[in-house]
Design a protein around this motif. Structure first.
Motif, short mmCIF file in Angstrom:
data_model
loop_
_atom_site.label_atom_id
_atom_site.label_comp_id
_atom_site.label_asym_id
_atom_site.label_seq_id
_atom_site.Cartn_x
_atom_site.Cartn_y
_atom_site.Cartn_z
N GLU A 88 18.70 -9.84 42.88
CA GLU A 88 19.43 -10.66 41.91
C GLU A 88 20.50 -11.53 42.55
O GLU A 88 21.12 -12.36 41.87
N ASP A 89 20.74 -11.37 43.84
CA ASP A 89 21.64 -12.27 44.55
C ASP A 89 20.94 -13.56 44.98
O ASP A 89 21.58 -14.47 45.50
N THR A 90 19.65 -13.62 44.77
CA THR A 90 18.90 -14.81 45.14
C THR A 90 19.39 -16.02 44.36
O THR A 90 19.44 -16.00 43.12
N ALA A 91 19.77 -17.06 45.07
CA ALA A 91 20.32 -18.26 44.44
C ALA A 91 20.62 -19.30 45.52
O ALA A 91 20.57 -19.00 46.72
N VAL A 92 20.93 -20.49 45.07
CA VAL A 92 21.53 -21.48 45.95
C VAL A 92 23.04 -21.27 45.90
O VAL A 92 23.62 -21.23 44.81
N TYR A 93 23.64 -21.11 47.05
CA TYR A 93 25.07 -20.86 47.15
C TYR A 93 25.80 -22.14 47.54
O TYR A 93 25.40 -22.83 48.49
N TYR A 94 26.87 -22.41 46.82
CA TYR A 94 27.67 -23.61 47.04
C TYR A 94 29.11 -23.23 47.38
O TYR A 94 29.66 -22.30 46.79
N CYS A 95 29.71 -23.96 48.29
CA CYS A 95 31.15 -23.81 48.47
C CYS A 95 31.83 -24.99 47.78
O CYS A 95 31.27 -26.08 47.67
N ALA A 96 33.03 -24.73 47.30
CA ALA A 96 33.76 -25.72 46.53
C ALA A 96 35.26 -25.54 46.75
O ALA A 96 35.71 -24.45 47.12
N ALA A 97 36.01 -26.59 46.49
CA ALA A 97 37.46 -26.55 46.69
C ALA A 97 38.18 -27.01 45.44
O ALA A 97 37.73 -27.92 44.74
N ALA A 98 39.30 -26.37 45.17
CA ALA A 98 40.13 -26.69 44.01
C ALA A 98 41.59 -26.59 44.42
O ALA A 98 41.91 -25.97 45.44
#
Length: 125
Positions: A88-98
């Motif tokens: 269930e960890d299968t995914a596209v992972y994105y990094c982002a900044a705020a």
């Protein structure tokens, strides 16, 4: 401004993987950086976040205790160590900044103004 995610791959359940987000063009002391993920047919969801200044960390309940987010001041990267991976960890992972998130806002996607391209993580059972 650029965020470059790397480290994804295909692993088996129980394995570990380390993602890295390289940053450029950002004044990091004013920022919080986060990892999000999006599985097919699902909404993008918050995974983990860290305030660059101070190092406060935040995790979603689904990854708490298995994933660790950390900043590397020398490399100017934010890494996500993922242990005991599940299908269930299968995914596209994105990094982002705020800018300067706190616990009550770290999961608010609208707060994140910079996004990197995703890196695919696939966990087989």
């Amino acid at each position: 401004v650029q965020l470059q995610a790397s480290g994804g791959g295909l692993v088996q359940a129980g394995d570990s993987l380390r993602l890295s987000c390289a940053t450029s063009g950002l004044t990091l002391r004013d920022l919080s950086l986060g990892w999000w993920r999006q599985a097919p047919g699902k909404e993008r969801e918050f995974v983990a976040g860290i305030r660059w200044s101070g190092g406060n960390t935040y995790y979603s309940d689904s990854v708490k205790g298995r994933f660790t987010i950390a900043r590397d001041r020398a490399k100017i990267t934010v890494d996500l160590q993922m242990n005991t991976l599940k299908p269930e960890d299968t995914a596209v992972y994105y990094c982002a900044a705020a800018f300067r998130l706190i616990a009550s806002t770290v999961t608010d996607r609208s707060r994140y103004v910079y996004w990197g391209q995703g890196t695919q993580v696939t966990v087989s059972s």
